[in-house]
Design a protein around this motif. Sequence first.
Motif, PDB file in Angstrom:
ATOM      1  N   TYR A   1      -3.198  12.497  51.059  1.00  0.00           N
ATOM      2  CA  TYR A   1      -2.921  13.707  50.298  1.00  0.00           C
ATOM      3  C   TYR A   1      -2.073  13.382  49.066  1.00  0.00           C
ATOM      4  O   TYR A   1      -2.340  13.874  47.968  1.00  0.00           O
ATOM      5  CB  TYR A   1      -2.209  14.732  51.184  1.00  0.00           C
ATOM      6  N   CYS A   2      -1.055  12.567  49.238  1.00  0.00           N
ATOM      7  CA  CYS A   2      -0.205  12.189  48.101  1.00  0.00           C
ATOM      8  C   CYS A   2      -1.038  11.537  47.002  1.00  0.00           C
ATOM      9  O   CYS A   2      -0.879  11.844  45.819  1.00  0.00           O
ATOM     10  CB  CYS A   2       0.894  11.220  48.536  1.00  0.00           C
ATOM     11  N   VAL A   3      -1.919  10.636  47.423  1.00  0.00           N
ATOM     12  CA  VAL A   3      -2.725   9.948  46.423  1.00  0.00           C
ATOM     13  C   VAL A   3      -3.611  10.955  45.694  1.00  0.00           C
ATOM     14  O   VAL A   3      -3.773  10.918  44.478  1.00  0.00           O
ATOM     15  CB  VAL A   3      -3.581   8.850  47.088  1.00  0.00           C
ATOM     16  N   PHE A   4      -4.138  11.890  46.458  1.00  0.00           N
ATOM     17  CA  PHE A   4      -5.016  12.900  45.877  1.00  0.00           C
ATOM     18  C   PHE A   4      -4.237  13.798  44.914  1.00  0.00           C
ATOM     19  O   PHE A   4      -4.655  14.062  43.790  1.00  0.00           O
ATOM     20  CB  PHE A   4      -5.616  13.726  47.011  1.00  0.00           C
ATOM     21  N   ARG A   5      -3.071  14.230  45.352  1.00  0.00           N
ATOM     22  CA  ARG A   5      -2.348  15.265  44.627  1.00  0.00           C
ATOM     23  C   ARG A   5      -1.531  14.684  43.467  1.00  0.00           C
ATOM     24  O   ARG A   5      -1.356  15.327  42.440  1.00  0.00           O
ATOM     25  CB  ARG A   5      -1.450  15.958  45.651  1.00  0.00           C
ATOM     26  N   PHE A   6      -0.990  13.469  43.656  1.00  0.00           N
ATOM     27  CA  PHE A   6      -0.006  12.985  42.686  1.00  0.00           C
ATOM     28  C   PHE A   6      -0.459  11.744  41.930  1.00  0.00           C
ATOM     29  O   PHE A   6       0.370  11.001  41.439  1.00  0.00           O
ATOM     30  CB  PHE A   6       1.330  12.693  43.392  1.00  0.00           C
ATOM     31  N   HIS A   7      -1.755  11.483  41.895  1.00  0.00           N
ATOM     32  CA  HIS A   7      -2.134  10.285  41.138  1.00  0.00           C
ATOM     33  C   HIS A   7      -1.959  10.559  39.647  1.00  0.00           C
ATOM     34  O   HIS A   7      -1.928  11.706  39.199  1.00  0.00           O
ATOM     35  CB  HIS A   7      -3.549   9.833  41.485  1.00  0.00           C
ATOM     36  N   HIS A   8      -1.842   9.480  38.915  1.00  0.00           N
ATOM     37  CA  HIS A   8      -1.420   9.589  37.526  1.00  0.00           C
ATOM     38  C   HIS A   8      -2.382  10.425  36.689  1.00  0.00           C
ATOM     39  O   HIS A   8      -3.589  10.219  36.714  1.00  0.00           O
ATOM     40  CB  HIS A   8      -1.303   8.190  36.923  1.00  0.00           C
ATOM     41  N   LYS A   9      -1.819  11.363  35.961  1.00  0.00           N
ATOM     42  CA  LYS A   9      -2.564  12.090  34.930  1.00  0.00           C
ATOM     43  C   LYS A   9      -1.679  12.101  33.698  1.00  0.00           C
ATOM     44  O   LYS A   9      -0.473  11.952  33.813  1.00  0.00           O
ATOM     45  CB  LYS A   9      -2.820  13.529  35.371  1.00  0.00           C
ATOM     46  N   GLU A  10      -2.293  12.287  32.556  1.00  0.00           N
ATOM     47  CA  GLU A  10      -1.512  12.372  31.332  1.00  0.00           C
ATOM     48  C   GLU A  10      -0.380  13.372  31.522  1.00  0.00           C
ATOM     49  O   GLU A  10      -0.593  14.486  31.997  1.00  0.00           O
ATOM     50  CB  GLU A  10      -2.441  12.875  30.206  1.00  0.00           C
ATOM     51  N   GLY A  11       0.826  12.945  31.186  1.00  0.00           N
ATOM     52  CA  GLY A  11       1.926  13.910  31.168  1.00  0.00           C
ATOM     53  C   GLY A  11       2.600  14.147  32.504  1.00  0.00           C
ATOM     54  O   GLY A  11       3.600  14.835  32.572  1.00  0.00           O
TER      55      GLY A  11
END
Lengths: 277, 234, 592
Positions: free
Chosen positions: A59-69
């Motif tokens: 879930y963490c990987v899904f929810r908090f993977h890197h996105k701009e900003g």
Amino acid sequence: MAVALILLLVAIGSVLFHIYSPWWWTPIATNWAYIDHTINITFWITGFVFVAVIAFMAYCVFRFHHKEGRRADYNPENKRLEWWLSVGTGVGVAAMLAPGLVVWHQFVTVPADATEVEVMGQQWQWSFRLPGKDGRLGTSDVRNIAADNPMGLNHDDAHAQDDVVIENGDLHLQVGKPVKVLLRSVDVLHDFYVPEFRAKMDMVPGMVTYFWMTPIRTGTFDVLCAELCGAAHYQMRAKVIVDEEREYHAWLEQQKTFAELSPAKAIVKATYQSGGK
Amino acid sequence: MSAIILFLTVVAVIVGWWLSQQRLTAKPWLEEGPVGDFPGGDSMTWPAAKVGLGVFLAVASVLFVLFISAYSMRMSVVDWRPLPVPRLLWVNTGVLVLSSAALQWSYVAARRHDTENVMIGLLAGGASAVIFLAGQLLAWQRLGAAGYFVASNPANSFFYLLTAVHGLHLTGGLVALGRTSAKMWRGAEIAEMRLSVELCAIYWHFMLLVWLVLLGLLTGWTDDFVDICRRLLS
Amino acid sequence: MVDIPYEGIEGIPPAEVPDVELYHPRSWWTRYVFSQDAKVIAIQYSLTATAIGLVALVLSWLMRLQLGFPGTFSFIDANQYLQFITMHGMIMVIYLLTALFLGGFGNYLIPLMVGARDMVFPYVNMLSYWVYLLAVLVLASTFFVPGGPTGAGWTLYPPQAILSGTPGQDWGIILMMSSLILFIIGFTMGGLNYVVTVLQARTRGMTLMRLPLTVWGIFTATVMALLAFPALFVASVMLLLDRLLGTSFFMPSLVEMGQLSKYGGGSPLLFQHLFWFFGHPEVYIVALPAFGIVSDLISTHARKNIFGYRMMVWAIVAIGALSFIVWAHHMYVSGMFPQFGYFFATTTLIIAIPTAIKVYNWVLTLWRGDIHLTVPMLFALGFIITFVNGGLTGLFLGNVVVDVPLSDTMFVVAHFHMVMGVAPIMVVLGAIYHWYPKVTGRMLNEAMGKFHFWVTFLGAYLIFFPMHYLGLLGVPRRYFELGDATFIPSSAHSLNAFISVVALTVGFSQMVFLFNLAWSLFKGEASGGNPWRATTLEWQTPETPPGHGNWGKDLPVVYRWAYDYSVPGAAEDFIPQNQPPRARKLIQGAAS
Ligand code: HEM
Ligand SMILES: [Cu+2]
Ligand SMILES: [Cu+2]
């Protein structure tokens, strides 16, 4: 998110494998179902933790993977949370350990009415010995081993004379009767292992080890060696046959005692020089 | 294995005490800032070589204690026949005490910047250590002549093994001692040599201590001692 | 709240830590071969360990060929199978993983991470490598001596290890023990360096609680190794004497090939106690550096401070201490005094608690992070899964009565491969992807890296997860072939074949990695000094790769802990440890 999904699939796949796997323990043949129960408890607890941790991670990987900003939180610790997790883990551990120790207590406490059976390992075969009419096994010593005395029984010991010696044969046990299996080796470590019995123990030269059990169903079982003992370790096989009382006694009748096997006159102690070849 | 567990407990207490001085409960994320603000965390002020020797002695002690553990476990088997400890060992022990004392002498002299006595101490220490080793070999030879071979009884095996391991450690020390003496000989500044001399002395005292413990073990005194303790307790 | 611009390492006041006198290489030989520079020694260690590790990998293919397709490969016989498992196990555990984590990563990272110029005893450090190399050569030579390497199993249990029923009884076992003795001597020299460097050579401001967890892990593991290896040393020396001089330390009276042997009275269990007194801590000697490194990988690539740093440190220390009182969980069915079972089961399961806390803190670090799924991060995730899996099956084997049916079966093999084979290897690989830019100045190719990760991780999981179930079924370990036993269904053989195919695939995929290592050395993208934008000191060196002496003119000074990622209010999402504060951070509110 592919990565998160794959991580989750690993967890789910493992559970499904566990449920549908055709490979599972052999049908039990002794009283040690307690051990199986303890394993089941352990599977439940550890399985839960496994799935929970990986699902959380996925879930963490899904929810908090890197996105701009995106910017991570700053969160050095959380005493309460860590404390609760430790306590929870402690409870889980205790829930596995407590039944484990109780069953271990049973495992090491041999009932008084258990009859003794001896199993002797040597490279790479098994021999068995049952107490004779006197109900006691005679003493033995590696130094007595000779062609006509493969188990090294003590010729002078009266208790040894009526012992039933089974070389290159199968061991028979009577169903429903507790047995204390005495284990002995004359050369290297071996381990008397019958998967259906669950119990096993190493055989150590110079010592007598043991375990006990009560066979609960009749049948023929493979004996394997479970402690590396040299080149032909994997070929060290025998069979244990659990019989009903009648068959058991019929079988026992046909066995030879130590006295019958060793010609009475040949009670000459083999003399070996000890030390130096 | 009780000897080694006991010993490791002591090590754990020392390590624990040291760690407790290191502010392991500090919250480092709150402690941003220059060095002086947060005392107690900097490197030790001892010279690295001294700390290194300390750690090495701990490792060597573990080694010897494990041998002792093995000794006491093996001893309880019935085939154990204690061997008569050669008288010579007492002489050797005396020589080793002298050796240790000579190095102490040398160290004290080094602190007083007395080059000559440092040299005397080093040479006397080295020479007596060599004599000790020769004496140990002689003891082996006598035992062999009297029919106590390595393999004939576990007590003998342990005797040879323990003395050999101790002797090898001492030999290693002799290498360091030789280098220190050579440097002194070539006229190195005494201030520079002080640390080396001190380390040699510490190592020698350690080897003496180990030897005394082993001697106690081999002569059976330790058994009596343990017995007495047990009786006092019960 | 103030902006804290990144300043690099200019403007640092001169260090007050006395600068050490550096050793200066005079020739090509002393620069690259007999070098005393920890970074060169690190690379020597790593290359040697990898080389011998590849031998162990090839052995695992041979073993898997035999197990998957029994009877097909006539060039493998029962004796060789035993020799293969022994060499494979021993190499993997000691000559690869221990040497790589401590000799390789320890040498490279400790001085850089604590802000030292080098190890404190560079000469001894160099000797350490050469003795290690000698140990490896002695070990490798056993493949060529008459009788071949020993087949006693990596546990080398007497009496079997030195008797004639076991392959390699002539030379193999003697050289094996000699090699171990050498390894321990070499390791002790290195270990003294790692410990004393951490104790004595930390730069100004580098308090213990500001150390990156990598250093904590390697440091604690080294201390443990220094205390545990002597047990293996004692056991090896005594076994060697039993073999060579006929003493009876471990050998009881017994019959060897129909003849009463010369031995008598010795205790095989004594050996087992000594061996596991070393052997269990050894598991953590491999695991703790992995714990430390993976914490730093996760923190850096999730751009977030490691969650519960203090707990992590305490857990490392607690695990290190506890792991000296659990050794006999390897001996539950050895015939030792049964009452010991209660004690050792309890201590063993207690260790699960600090270990679990570490796992929670890794995954909690991901929570609300900014997770960059770089190759090192992927390997870190792979580590968590395999480690959790292997750790949990450890709860089966540690719980004395559950171990009774499972010991010496494939369940054990699957368990320890997961927990101390695959999981640490995941960390090793992740760490190589992470630090390769520092060592070479170039990035590893990412596409190859991702391919490598997925094949290795999923493959290894497919190899070892189903293997547990063979163990539950009752398939014993160290079996050349199963033969016919009524309790083994034919489907088990298919599973074995499947596992073997996957094992070969995973094995060959490592070639992609080796190719990547070589290719990127010349063709890789230039990385700059701090490609991951990390806080720890090794990324702040003036040169990349770091020059001799690491730090140019002045040592760095440390002002903060190792995990200032995404500090609220800071311009960048990381603040290097050596960056002086402009003003007090105003984050107390967020931190309580
Ligand atoms: C893909 C990689 C690997 C494969 C396919 C593999 C395969 C095997 C196999 C087939 C065995 C023998 C099982 C038996 O018959 O009892 C074995 C034993 C063993 N392996 Fe591995 N292995 C791998 C990696 C590792 C690693 C990384 C380690 C490091 C800890 C390791 C440590 C051991 C040990 C200690 C043994 C036991 C040897 C013995 O029984 O004496 N293996 N492995
Ligand atoms: Cu066997
Ligand atoms: Cu263990």
